[in-house]
Design an enzyme around this catalytic site. Structure first.
Site, short mmCIF file in Angstrom:
data_model
loop_
_atom_site.label_atom_id
_atom_site.label_comp_id
_atom_site.label_asym_id
_atom_site.label_seq_id
_atom_site.Cartn_x
_atom_site.Cartn_y
_atom_site.Cartn_z
N CYS A 1 -37.81 -64.43 8.94
CA CYS A 1 -38.54 -65.53 8.34
C CYS A 1 -39.96 -65.57 8.89
O CYS A 1 -40.41 -64.65 9.57
CB CYS A 1 -37.84 -66.85 8.63
SG CYS A 1 -36.07 -66.86 8.26
N ASP B 1 -26.75 -67.86 12.38
CA ASP B 1 -27.05 -67.55 13.77
C ASP B 1 -28.00 -68.59 14.37
O ASP B 1 -27.99 -68.83 15.58
CB ASP B 1 -27.62 -66.14 13.91
CG ASP B 1 -28.86 -65.90 13.06
OD1 ASP B 1 -29.12 -66.69 12.14
OD2 ASP B 1 -29.57 -64.90 13.30
N ILE C 1 -39.81 -41.89 0.96
CA ILE C 1 -40.93 -41.54 0.09
C ILE C 1 -41.46 -40.18 0.54
O ILE C 1 -41.36 -39.81 1.71
CB ILE C 1 -42.07 -42.57 0.12
CG1 ILE C 1 -42.67 -42.71 1.52
CG2 ILE C 1 -41.61 -43.91 -0.42
CD1 ILE C 1 -44.00 -43.43 1.53
N SER D 1 -33.92 -49.05 10.70
CA SER D 1 -34.90 -47.98 10.88
C SER D 1 -34.63 -47.23 12.18
O SER D 1 -33.87 -47.68 13.03
CB SER D 1 -36.32 -48.56 10.90
OG SER D 1 -36.69 -48.97 12.20
N GLY D 2 -35.29 -46.10 12.33
CA GLY D 2 -35.12 -45.27 13.53
C GLY D 2 -36.19 -45.48 14.57
O GLY D 2 -36.29 -44.70 15.53
#
Length: 651
Positions: free
Chosen positions: A2, A103, A300, A373-374
């Site tokens: 948020c 949460d 991409i 993500s990595g």
């Protein structure tokens, strides 16, 4: 995930009319699903929240949220991944009537029952929050351990204003930033402004792993560290580790699987970025292993083959059986974003991978609301070329006698000029290096390493993007302080660089880039490698376990090989870049020349340095395209800020 914002004024002052609405509206892109405002009557406290609903989509998860007793009010940005475990633990120690399943409600109850410090020690997640205590009339601001979620605090005439992005503070009616020249110099050297600095002396970032308590009328934050990467490593290295490397690597794999499982919890569609590199491929492999249906993956690529990683990602996706989306773009799509960057990033930022990061986030957002993500794998498991160089540094200095280091280093740097790039690539291919991007830049770094007088100057030279042009004393002091922080951890040079990266480059560049790019399109990103328990396990291994036979991230390679054939991921590290150098010499040259001239006129103190860089760059000398891109991004931000500041003051 948020956007949060808030105002705390002295008891005898009030914020300008409409201030809360203005600062909250500026981060509406972070939370387009809903928004909420909360004012504490005569207390001088106002809170704003924009919601991207991820867990508990019902109104019971709305914010700002008031605790069961009515004592506390909270705004939270981020996710608490172990909230279900905490909820069970809280239920065992107190009678709680839960209103929903979010949460946020669990975090609020934990702070009320255990206190803020004890709660922070228990949290696993990415977060920034503001917690108002009605009884003590105090505001607590807190941020996650690694700095995944941002939090800015600005001084106003009435008190303080805080927000998820600098743009919110600039939107505060009447706010005027006090320029910080040292921060700008650091930006021109690094491509980002390291925390806690911002472009303004009267705005600061709350550092990662800290919290701060403020009372009405207080304008300076005094952060208290509840976690520190260097201290964590120090504690680990002081233990007598009896487990073998094989046992620890097994535990790393188990912990990473648990973390990924926790981060796959969402009440909205979820997927993952997949570049085809080691870090993202392992995340995707462990996600797919825990899913009963193909997970969604996104890549991409570019029509320019030198910068196209899409075929590697496609091969991994096919092997693992994911539901893969691949979009191939030309450079026009990336170039069209350049003018939008100041609005996306709010503060000067010039890591050029900001462009493809935004593009892949946009592609993913068409199908999902959350992406894993990595990021973080390089910092935790030794993935950067500088880490590998550091393991060879001592040997290199021994091989090259002291009397020859200066001439050899200068000779390498003279050879590694942009105009020699074609020749260097041909030599590399003849030597068996089939695919090395930016070979001349890497050769230049080796030459510089031979010239470095000490470890700190070596690290500074490897991370700077200005070829040493900026005489930034503040940068040297900042890195020296960070080096002192890790000095007593009994680690070698490569590990020192890893810790410095974790404390500076990771929150200042990598995490800021991903947060702003993804949140610009209302996409939540989650980073499994930045789990503090996984971090602790990784640091139980020495550097020889992480870099083997010249290969970085050996631990992750070993785990990934159980899921994907080695020949699918064994290739030189490429990164997620764009051809800034060729753009500035070609398609963007007229735009660059015009804006560099405008910058020099507006910033005469930097005009000589910029002119030197321009002359040398267009003469094919030095790797100065990064510095010029920094200047161009600073100019774009200054132009955008002047407009915003004038509008804010007029309101």
């Amino acid at each position: 995930m948020c956007g949060i914002a808030g105002i705390l004024t002295a008891s005898n002052k009030r914020p300008p009319q409409g201030a809360l609405e203005a600062i909250t509206d500026r981060i509406r892109h972070r939370g387009p699903d809903a928004s909420g405002l909360h004012r504490e009557g005569d207390e001088g406290l106002e809170l704003g929240h924009t919601r991207l609903a991820i867990v508990d989509l019902s109104p019971a998860g709305a914010q700002p949220m008031v605790s069961q007793s009515g004592r506390y009010v909270i705004v939270l940005n981020g996710e608490i991944y172990n909230y279900r475990d905490l909820r069970r633990e809280l239920g065992d120690s107190a009678t709680i009537t839960w209103r929903g399943a979010s949460d946020t409600e669990v975090l609020l109850a934990a702070c009320e029952i255990w206190g803020v410090a004890a709660t922070l020690a228990r949290l696993e997640g990415m977060f920034a929050f503001g917690l108002w205590d009605r009884k003590d009339r105090s505001l607590t601001l807190a941020r996650d351990r690694f700095g995944e979620k941002p939090l800015y605090v600005g001084e106003t005439e009435e008190g303080i204003v805080f927000a998820s992005q600098l743009g919110s503070i600039l939107a505060y009616p009447g706010f005027a930033g006090i320029d910080d020249p040292e921060a700008i110099e650091m930006f021109l050297a690094l491509s980002y402004i390291p925390e806690p600095r911002t472009p303004f002396r009267n705005v600061r970032k709350l550092p990662a792993g800290t919290y701060a308590r403020l009372v009405p009328g207080q304008t300076k934050i005094e952060p208290i560290a509840y976690w520190n990467a260097a201290q964590s490593v120090r504690d680990i290295r002081e233990e007598n580790e009896s487990r073998s490397s094989e046992e620890i690597i097994k535990q790393i794999e188990e912990r990473l699987s648990i973390v990924i499982g926790n981060q796959m919890v969402a009440d909205v569609p979820l997927g993952a970025f997949l570049s085809g590199g080691i870090d993202s491929s392992l995340v995707v492999a462990l996600m797919q292993a825990q899913s009963t249906k193909p997970i969604k993956t996104f890549t991409i690529g570019f029509k320019d083959e030198a910068y196209n990683e899409a075929p590697y990602a496609r091969a991994i996706a096919d092997h693992l059986g994911t539901d893969h989306t691949e979009v191939i773009l030309d450079w026009d799509e990336a170039l069209s974003l350049v003018d939008k960057l100041p609005d996306i990033y709010d503060e000067p930022f010039a890591d050029s991978s900001q462009l493809p990061t935004y593009l892949v986030s946009s592609v993913a957002r068409r199908s999902v609301t959350v992406c894993l993500s990595g990021d973080g794998g390089d910092e935790v498991f030794a993935g950067y070329n500088r880490h590998r160089l550091a393991t060879k540094y001592s040997k290199m200095r021994k091989v090259v006698p002291a009397a020859l280091r200066q001439p050899v280093g200068r000779a390498l740097m003279a050879t590694a000029q942009p105009r020699m790039a074609g020749f260097i690539n041909v030599v590399g291919k003849l030597a068996g290096a089939s695919r090395v991007r930016l070979a001349s830049e890497k050769l230049n770094k080796i030459g510089f390493a031979l010239l470095a007088q000490d470890d700190l100057s070596l690290y500074m030279g490897l991370v700077r993007r200005d070829e040493g042009l900026m005489p930034s004393v503040a940068l040297q002091q900042m890195l020296a302080a960070a080096q002192n922080d890790v000095a007593s951890t009994r680690i070698d040079l490569a590990e020192t660089m890893m810790l410095l990266d974790t404390q500076t480059y990771l929150p200042g560049d990598i995490l800021a880039k991903v947060d702003r790019a993804a949140m610009a399109v209302a996409l939540e990103t989650r980073v499994p490698y930045l789990d503090h328990k996984l971090f602790a396990l990784a640091w139980r291994l020495g550097i020889n376990d992480k870099i083997k036979d010249g290969s970085t991230k050996s631990v992750l390679r070993q785990i990934l090989s159980k899921h994907v054939p080695v020949d699918m991921f064994e290739r030189p590290k490429a990164g997620f870049g764009v051809p800034i150098e060729s753009w500035l010499r070609g398609r963007l040259r007229d735009w660059a020349e015009e804006n560099l001239t405008l910058f020099q006129k507006a910033n005469p103190m930097y005009a000589p340095l910029v002119q030197t860089a321009r002359d040398e760059f267009y003469a094919g000398k030095g790797h100065l395209h990064h510095f010029l891109w920094n200047v161009l991004m600073l100019h774009a931000w200054q132009t955008r800020y002047r407009t915003a500041a004038a509008s804010s003051r007029s309101n």
